[in-house]
Design a protein around this motif. Structure first.
Motif, mmCIF file in Angstrom:
data_model
loop_
_atom_site.group_PDB
_atom_site.id
_atom_site.type_symbol
_atom_site.label_atom_id
_atom_site.label_comp_id
_atom_site.label_asym_id
_atom_site.label_seq_id
_atom_site.Cartn_x
_atom_site.Cartn_y
_atom_site.Cartn_z
ATOM 1 N N PRO A 109 1.019 8.399 -3.934
ATOM 2 C CA PRO A 109 0.700 6.975 -3.893
ATOM 3 C C PRO A 109 0.475 6.401 -5.289
ATOM 4 O O PRO A 109 0.167 7.132 -6.230
ATOM 5 C CB PRO A 109 -0.583 6.920 -3.060
ATOM 6 N N THR A 119 -2.696 -3.332 -2.810
ATOM 7 C CA THR A 119 -2.336 -2.182 -1.986
ATOM 8 C C THR A 119 -3.621 -1.459 -1.604
ATOM 9 O O THR A 119 -4.717 -1.883 -1.976
ATOM 10 C CB THR A 119 -1.348 -1.235 -2.718
ATOM 11 N N CYS A 164 -4.914 2.722 0.234
ATOM 12 C CA CYS A 164 -4.437 4.025 0.709
ATOM 13 C C CYS A 164 -3.678 3.858 2.027
ATOM 14 O O CYS A 164 -2.641 4.499 2.239
ATOM 15 C CB CYS A 164 -5.599 4.998 0.872
ATOM 16 N N GLN A 193 -0.328 2.413 1.227
ATOM 17 C CA GLN A 193 0.511 3.451 0.635
ATOM 18 C C GLN A 193 1.030 4.407 1.706
ATOM 19 O O GLN A 193 2.163 4.875 1.621
ATOM 20 C CB GLN A 193 -0.258 4.208 -0.453
ATOM 21 N N LYS A 239 3.957 2.743 3.163
ATOM 22 C CA LYS A 239 5.110 2.894 2.267
ATOM 23 C C LYS A 239 5.726 4.284 2.404
ATOM 24 O O LYS A 239 6.943 4.445 2.424
ATOM 25 C CB LYS A 239 4.702 2.627 0.823
#
Length: 88
Positions: free
Chosen positions: A10, A73, A75, A78, A81
Protein backbone atom coordinates in the motif's frame (compact mmCIF):
# COMPACT_ATOMS: atom_id res chain seq x y z
CA UNK A 1 -11.73 -24.51 -6.30
CA UNK A 2 -8.64 -22.55 -7.22
CA UNK A 3 -6.98 -20.06 -4.92
CA UNK A 4 -4.53 -17.23 -5.60
CA UNK A 5 -2.39 -15.50 -2.97
CA UNK A 6 -2.06 -11.72 -3.31
CA UNK A 7 0.60 -9.53 -1.70
CA UNK A 8 0.12 -5.77 -2.12
CA UNK A 9 2.31 -2.85 -1.01
CA UNK A 10 0.00 0.00 0.00
CA UNK A 11 0.94 3.67 -0.48
CA UNK A 12 0.23 6.67 1.72
CA UNK A 13 -0.90 4.69 4.77
CA UNK A 14 0.58 3.20 7.94
CA UNK A 15 0.27 -0.44 6.89
CA UNK A 16 3.26 -1.74 4.94
CA UNK A 17 1.77 -4.85 3.33
CA UNK A 18 -1.60 -6.42 2.62
CA UNK A 19 -1.91 -10.18 2.07
CA UNK A 20 -5.00 -12.16 1.15
CA UNK A 21 -6.19 -15.14 -0.82
CA UNK A 22 -8.76 -15.04 -3.60
CA UNK A 23 -10.69 -18.26 -4.02
CA UNK A 24 -12.82 -18.92 -7.07
CA UNK A 25 -16.25 -20.15 -5.98
CA UNK A 26 -18.48 -20.80 -8.97
CA UNK A 27 -16.95 -17.89 -10.89
CA UNK A 28 -17.00 -15.47 -7.95
CA UNK A 29 -13.71 -14.42 -6.37
CA UNK A 30 -14.05 -14.64 -2.58
CA UNK A 31 -11.66 -13.20 0.05
CA UNK A 32 -9.87 -15.35 2.62
CA UNK A 33 -7.11 -14.88 5.20
CA UNK A 34 -6.80 -11.09 4.92
CA UNK A 35 -3.85 -9.74 6.90
CA UNK A 36 -2.33 -6.28 7.17
CA UNK A 37 1.27 -5.75 8.25
CA UNK A 38 1.50 -2.54 10.28
CA UNK A 39 -1.25 0.01 10.73
CA UNK A 40 -3.99 0.08 13.36
CA UNK A 41 -3.83 -3.54 14.46
CA UNK A 42 -7.25 -3.93 16.06
CA UNK A 43 -9.16 -2.11 13.33
CA UNK A 44 -7.40 -3.97 10.55
CA UNK A 45 -7.98 -7.34 12.21
CA UNK A 46 -11.67 -6.40 12.42
CA UNK A 47 -11.75 -5.64 8.69
CA UNK A 48 -10.24 -9.07 8.06
CA UNK A 49 -12.98 -10.74 10.07
CA UNK A 50 -15.73 -8.71 8.42
CA UNK A 51 -14.66 -9.52 4.87
CA UNK A 52 -13.79 -13.21 5.37
CA UNK A 53 -15.65 -15.28 2.78
CA UNK A 54 -17.21 -12.25 1.09
CA UNK A 55 -17.14 -11.57 -2.66
CA UNK A 56 -14.03 -9.49 -3.38
CA UNK A 57 -15.72 -7.10 -5.82
CA UNK A 58 -18.43 -6.23 -3.27
CA UNK A 59 -15.81 -5.58 -0.57
CA UNK A 60 -13.85 -3.29 -2.91
CA UNK A 61 -17.03 -1.36 -3.77
CA UNK A 62 -17.76 -0.78 -0.08
CA UNK A 63 -14.22 0.24 0.95
CA UNK A 64 -13.15 2.24 -2.12
CA UNK A 65 -12.65 5.95 -1.35
CA UNK A 66 -12.46 5.61 2.44
CA UNK A 67 -10.19 8.37 3.78
CA UNK A 68 -7.93 8.45 6.85
CA UNK A 69 -6.88 11.80 8.30
CA UNK A 70 -7.22 13.70 5.01
CA UNK A 71 -4.65 11.51 3.25
CA UNK A 72 -6.96 10.84 0.32
CA UNK A 73 -6.70 7.12 1.06
CA UNK A 74 -6.75 4.67 3.97
CA UNK A 75 -5.78 1.08 4.65
CA UNK A 76 -9.33 0.08 3.66
CA UNK A 77 -9.08 2.10 0.43
CA UNK A 78 -5.71 0.49 -0.29
CA UNK A 79 -7.33 -2.92 0.17
CA UNK A 80 -9.93 -1.91 -2.42
CA UNK A 81 -7.09 -0.94 -4.78
CA UNK A 82 -5.38 -4.29 -4.17
CA UNK A 83 -8.61 -6.14 -4.91
CA UNK A 84 -9.32 -4.06 -8.03
CA UNK A 85 -5.79 -4.74 -9.29
CA UNK A 86 -6.06 -8.47 -8.64
CA UNK A 87 -9.46 -8.75 -10.36
CA UNK A 88 -8.39 -6.80 -13.47
Amino acid sequence: MSSTHITFSPRGVCSMQIDFDLEDQDGVKVLHDLKFMGGCNGNLKAIGRLVEGKPAAEVADILRGNDCKGRGTSCADQLAKAIDQSLA
